[in-house]
Design a protein around this motif. Structure first.
Motif, PDB file in Angstrom:
ATOM      1  N   GLY A  67     -38.771   5.304 -32.749  1.00  0.00           N
ATOM      2  CA  GLY A  67     -37.628   4.487 -33.139  1.00  0.00           C
ATOM      3  C   GLY A  67     -38.043   3.286 -33.963  1.00  0.00           C
ATOM      4  O   GLY A  67     -39.204   2.876 -33.963  1.00  0.00           O
ATOM      5  N   TYR A  68     -37.069   2.730 -34.667  1.00  0.00           N
ATOM      6  CA  TYR A  68     -37.303   1.513 -35.440  1.00  0.00           C
ATOM      7  C   TYR A  68     -36.019   0.693 -35.439  1.00  0.00           C
ATOM      8  O   TYR A  68     -34.915   1.235 -35.341  1.00  0.00           O
ATOM      9  N   GLY A  69     -36.186  -0.635 -35.526  1.00  0.00           N
ATOM     10  CA  GLY A  69     -34.996  -1.474 -35.552  1.00  0.00           C
ATOM     11  C   GLY A  69     -35.333  -2.949 -35.474  1.00  0.00           C
ATOM     12  O   GLY A  69     -36.478  -3.336 -35.176  1.00  0.00           O
ATOM     13  N   ILE A  70     -34.330  -3.757 -35.757  1.00  0.00           N
ATOM     14  CA  ILE A  70     -34.467  -5.207 -35.662  1.00  0.00           C
ATOM     15  C   ILE A  70     -34.214  -5.661 -34.230  1.00  0.00           C
ATOM     16  O   ILE A  70     -34.767  -6.657 -33.765  1.00  0.00           O
ATOM     17  N   GLU A  71     -33.372  -4.917 -33.516  1.00  0.00           N
ATOM     18  CA  GLU A  71     -33.056  -5.245 -32.126  1.00  0.00           C
ATOM     19  C   GLU A  71     -34.098  -4.626 -31.181  1.00  0.00           C
ATOM     20  O   GLU A  71     -34.894  -3.770 -31.577  1.00  0.00           O
ATOM     21  N   ASN A  72     -34.052  -5.049 -29.939  1.00  0.00           N
ATOM     22  CA  ASN A  72     -34.963  -4.495 -28.944  1.00  0.00           C
ATOM     23  C   ASN A  72     -34.698  -3.011 -28.747  1.00  0.00           C
ATOM     24  O   ASN A  72     -33.540  -2.557 -28.788  1.00  0.00           O
ATOM     25  N   PRO A  73     -35.746  -2.232 -28.524  1.00  0.00           N
ATOM     26  CA  PRO A  73     -35.581  -0.776 -28.461  1.00  0.00           C
ATOM     27  C   PRO A  73     -35.003  -0.305 -27.135  1.00  0.00           C
ATOM     28  O   PRO A  73     -35.147  -0.984 -26.113  1.00  0.00           O
ATOM     29  N   PRO A  74     -34.371   0.862 -27.139  1.00  0.00           N
ATOM     30  CA  PRO A  74     -33.952   1.473 -25.881  1.00  0.00           C
ATOM     31  C   PRO A  74     -35.148   2.121 -25.188  1.00  0.00           C
ATOM     32  O   PRO A  74     -36.248   2.167 -25.739  1.00  0.00           O
ATOM     33  N   ALA A  75     -34.925   2.602 -24.007  1.00  0.00           N
ATOM     34  CA  ALA A  75     -35.992   3.286 -23.277  1.00  0.00           C
ATOM     35  C   ALA A  75     -36.208   4.688 -23.845  1.00  0.00           C
ATOM     36  O   ALA A  75     -35.475   5.134 -24.729  1.00  0.00           O
ATOM     37  N   ASN A  76     -37.195   5.368 -23.318  1.00  0.00           N
ATOM     38  CA  ASN A  76     -37.445   6.782 -23.612  1.00  0.00           C
ATOM     39  C   ASN A  76     -37.939   7.059 -25.029  1.00  0.00           C
ATOM     40  O   ASN A  76     -37.737   8.150 -25.550  1.00  0.00           O
ATOM     41  N   LEU A  77     -38.593   6.081 -25.673  1.00  0.00           N
ATOM     42  CA  LEU A  77     -39.203   6.306 -26.974  1.00  0.00           C
ATOM     43  C   LEU A  77     -40.709   6.458 -26.811  1.00  0.00           C
ATOM     44  O   LEU A  77     -41.327   5.799 -25.982  1.00  0.00           O
ATOM     45  N   ASP A  78     -41.303   7.297 -27.635  1.00  0.00           N
ATOM     46  CA  ASP A  78     -42.750   7.461 -27.611  1.00  0.00           C
ATOM     47  C   ASP A  78     -43.454   6.366 -28.407  1.00  0.00           C
ATOM     48  O   ASP A  78     -44.619   6.067 -28.148  1.00  0.00           O
ATOM     49  N   GLN A  79     -42.748   5.792 -29.368  1.00  0.00           N
ATOM     50  CA  GLN A  79     -43.302   4.700 -30.168  1.00  0.00           C
ATOM     51  C   GLN A  79     -42.149   3.957 -30.816  1.00  0.00           C
ATOM     52  O   GLN A  79     -41.089   4.531 -31.059  1.00  0.00           O
ATOM     53  N   PHE A  80     -42.358   2.659 -31.096  1.00  0.00           N
ATOM     54  CA  PHE A  80     -41.287   1.858 -31.687  1.00  0.00           C
ATOM     55  C   PHE A  80     -41.865   0.911 -32.727  1.00  0.00           C
ATOM     56  O   PHE A  80     -42.937   0.324 -32.536  1.00  0.00           O
ATOM     57  N   CYS A  81     -41.141   0.768 -33.829  1.00  0.00           N
ATOM     58  CA  CYS A  81     -41.487  -0.193 -34.878  1.00  0.00           C
ATOM     59  C   CYS A  81     -40.441  -1.306 -34.858  1.00  0.00           C
ATOM     60  O   CYS A  81     -39.276  -1.076 -35.212  1.00  0.00           O
TER      61      CYS A  81
END
Length: 470
Positions: A244-258
C-alpha cells in the motif's frame, strides 16, 4: 510474419490504436478502419498499416480475426459482415493480452489516475534499463507514443475497467489507484463496480503482487475483503502480497507500505519523502499536484518489486515528462497560459483545479469544461459543480455523448444550475472565444474533458493572438 490476418474495427481509438501498433511491431498482418479520420489513424498509416475511414464490409474475409472494442455496435457493417463470414472475434483486451503473452504483465487499474501512473511506470522502468513494452491510453511524452514493444521482460498496460474487460488479464503485478464508482451505466450500482475490482484482484497470478492506494476508501475495503479468510476465489489471494501507499496512516493487513510525506510544491514541481520501513527516500517530480505524488508512490513500490533500488527509482521519477492531455501546456500568449487536461470524473476535476490554482501563482483560473457521457453527467452533476467552482470562471459546453444516446432531461445545465461561478454555453468554440476575451495576463485557461474539447485550445490561442495584435 504471422499467417493470421487481423482487422481492427475502430482502430483510431486510444486503446485500439496502441494495440494495433504492438501487433505491427510483432510483425503480424493487420488492417484497420474507423468512422472518423484522426491523428491516431494518420500515425498508423505512416507506420505502414493499411487503414481506412468509413466501413468497407466487402473487404472482410472469413480468414480474418476481428479485433473490436466495446464501443463497436453489432450493426456496424464490417462487424455484421464478419459475423456472416464466420470470422473469429477478439476483444481489444484479449488482443492486448495476446501481444503481452511472453512478458511479465503489469496492469494499472483505477477509476482515475491510471494513464499517468502507467505512463510514469513505463518511462521509469525504461530509464532504469528495463526496456519495457507498454500500452497506455495516452501519449507518453518521453516516447511520443502510447505503445512500445521493448526487449525487456515487462509489459505495462493501462487496464480499462469501464466495460470490465480488465478481467481478461492475468497480471503478475497490478496497481489499483482508486476504486471510486464510475461507469454506472454499465455496472448499475457502486457495489457491482467494486465487485469488478475484487474480481480483478483475483486475476493476479499466484505469487504476484497487488499495490493499492490506501488513502482511497474503496481500496481499503478491497484489502479487507482480500484478507478475509476464504473470501477470495479459491483462496488465491493467500498467495499474493499486498502493498500500500498513501499520505494517511496505513490500514492493517499490508505486507509493505510506502508513507508519502509531502515536503513542498511550487508552480513547476512537487516533492515528498517516501518512507518504506526504515528507509527514507526524497522524491521530486517536475510537475505540480499532490495527487501525482501518490501516482509516483505506486511506481516507486512497483520498481522495488522489480528489484530496482530506491535511489535509482527516485532519480528516474524526477525525469518523468508526463503524458499527453494531463496538464499539458498548449501555448502561452501575453502571459496567458492555455492548458489541456483529460479530467472527466469529479475527483479528477477537483485535483486539476487545485493543481491549476498552484500553477497560476496568483492569477485567475478560467476553465472550459465539456462533460463526457450523459450518464456520468446525470450521476455526478452536483459533484462536478462543486469541483468546477474551485475555478474563478467556468463555461460548461454541451455534453460529449461518445458511445451513449442522449438521456431526456440530462444537459450540461444540470451542472451549471448548481454552480456559483459557472455558466452554460453549448457551442464549444464560442465558449473558447469568450474565455479568451475574459483572460488577463497572468491568468490560466483550462480546456477540460475526455471528448473533443482538446481542440478548443487552438481556438483560444488564435483568439488571444487576434486580441493582442490589435
Amino acid at each position: 510474419m504471422s499467417e493470421k490476418r487481423y482487422h481492427f474495427i475502430g482502430v483510431g481509438g486510444a486503446g485500439m490504436s496502441v494495440v494495433a501498433q504492438l501487433f505491427f511491431a510483432r510483425g503480424w498482418e493487420l488492417t484497420g478502419s474507423d468512422q472518423n479520420d484522426s491523428a491516431n489513424l494518420n500515425k498508423l498509416r505512416k507506420m505502414g498499416i493499411n487503414c481506412w475511414v468509413g466501413t468497407r464490409p466487402q473487404l472482410i474475409t472469413a480468414d480474418m480475426i476481428i479485433v473490436y472494442s466495446s464501443a463497436i455496435h453489432p450493426d456496424n457493417p464490417e462487424f455484421a459482415a464478419a459475423k456472416a463470414a464466420g470470422c473469429k472475434f477478439m476483444h481489444r483486451s484479449q488482443a492486448l493480452a495476446l501481444a503481452a503473452a511472453d512478458r511479465k504483465f503489469v496492469a494499472v487499474a483505477g477509476a482515475h489516475g491510471k494513464t499517468t501512473t502507467s505512463g510514469m511506470l513505463a518511462q521509469t522502468f525504461s530509464q532504469l534499463g528495463a526496456d519495457p513494452s507498454f500500452a497506455v491510453g495516452g501519449v507518453v511524452r518521453h516516447y511520443q507514443t502510447g505503445a512500445h514493444l521493448g526487449k525487456g521482460d515487462y509489459f505495462i498496460a493501462e487496464a480499462d475497467e469501464s466495460d470490465a474487460s480488465f478481467l481478461n488479464y492475468r497480471p503478475q503485478l497490478a496497481i489499483i489507484t482508486n476504486i471510486e464508482p464510475d461507469h454506472l451505466d454499465n455496472y448499475g450500482s457502486p457495489e457491482k463496480f467494486e465487485q469488478a475490482f475484487f474480481d480483478f484482484a483475483n486475476c493476479i497470478k499466484p505469487g504476484g503482487t497487488l499495490i493499492v492506494c490506501t488513502d482511497d476508501p474503496g481500496c481499503c475495503h478491497l484489502v479487507e475483503r482480500l484478507r478475509t479468510p476464504g473470501a477470495a476465489t479459491a483462496d488465491k489471494q493467500n498467495s499474493i502480497q499486498i502493498l500500500g501507499y498513501g499520505i494517511e496512516n496505513p490500514p492493517a493487513n499490508l505486507d509493505q507500505f510506502c508513507l508519502v510525506k509531502p515536503q513542498g510544491e511550487d508552480p513547476g514541481s512537487v516533492s515528498a519523502d517516501f518512507i518504506v520501513g526504515e528507509e527514507n527516500t526524497a522524491v521530486r517530480l517536475p510537475m505540480p499536484g499532490r495527487h501525482n505524488l501518490l501516482n509516483a508512490a505506486a511506481v516507486f513500490l512497483a520498481a522495488q518489486v522489480a528489484g530496482f533500488s530506491a535511489t535509482d527509482t527516485a532519480q528516474a521519477l524526477g525525469e518523468f515528462s508526463g503524458t499527453s492531455r494531463r496538464f499539458e501546456t498548449r501555448g502561452e500568449i501575453e502571459q496567458i497560459r492555455v492548458i489541456d487536461d483529460y479530467a472527466h470524473h469529479p475527483t479528477e476535476v477537483e485535483a486539476l483545479m487545485r493543481q491549476a490554482r498552484e500553477a497560476a501563482a496568483g492569477g485567475k483560473v478560467l476553465a472550459l469544461f465539456q462533460p463526457h457521457l450523459f450518464s456520468r453527467t446525470r450521476n455526478f452533476a452536483s459533484r462536478f459543480a462543486s469541483a468546477l467552482d474551485l475555478a474563478d470562471q467556468v463555461i460548461v459546453c454541451d455534453i460529449y455523448g461518445a458511445r451513449e444516446d442522449p438521456i431526456p432531461g440530462v444537459t450540461s445545465q444540470i451542472i451549471t444550475e448548481k454552480m456559483q461561478r459557472g455558466s452554460y454555453l453549448g457551442n464549444r468554440d464560442e465558449a473558447a472565444r469568450v474565455l479568451a476575451k475574459a483572460a488577463q495576463p497572468g491568468d490560466l485557461i483550462l480546456t477540460v474533458g475526455a471528448g473533443d474539447v482538446t481542440a478548443a485550445g487552438a481556438v483560444i490561442l488564435q483568439a488571444l493572438e487576434q486580441r493582442f495584435a490589435q
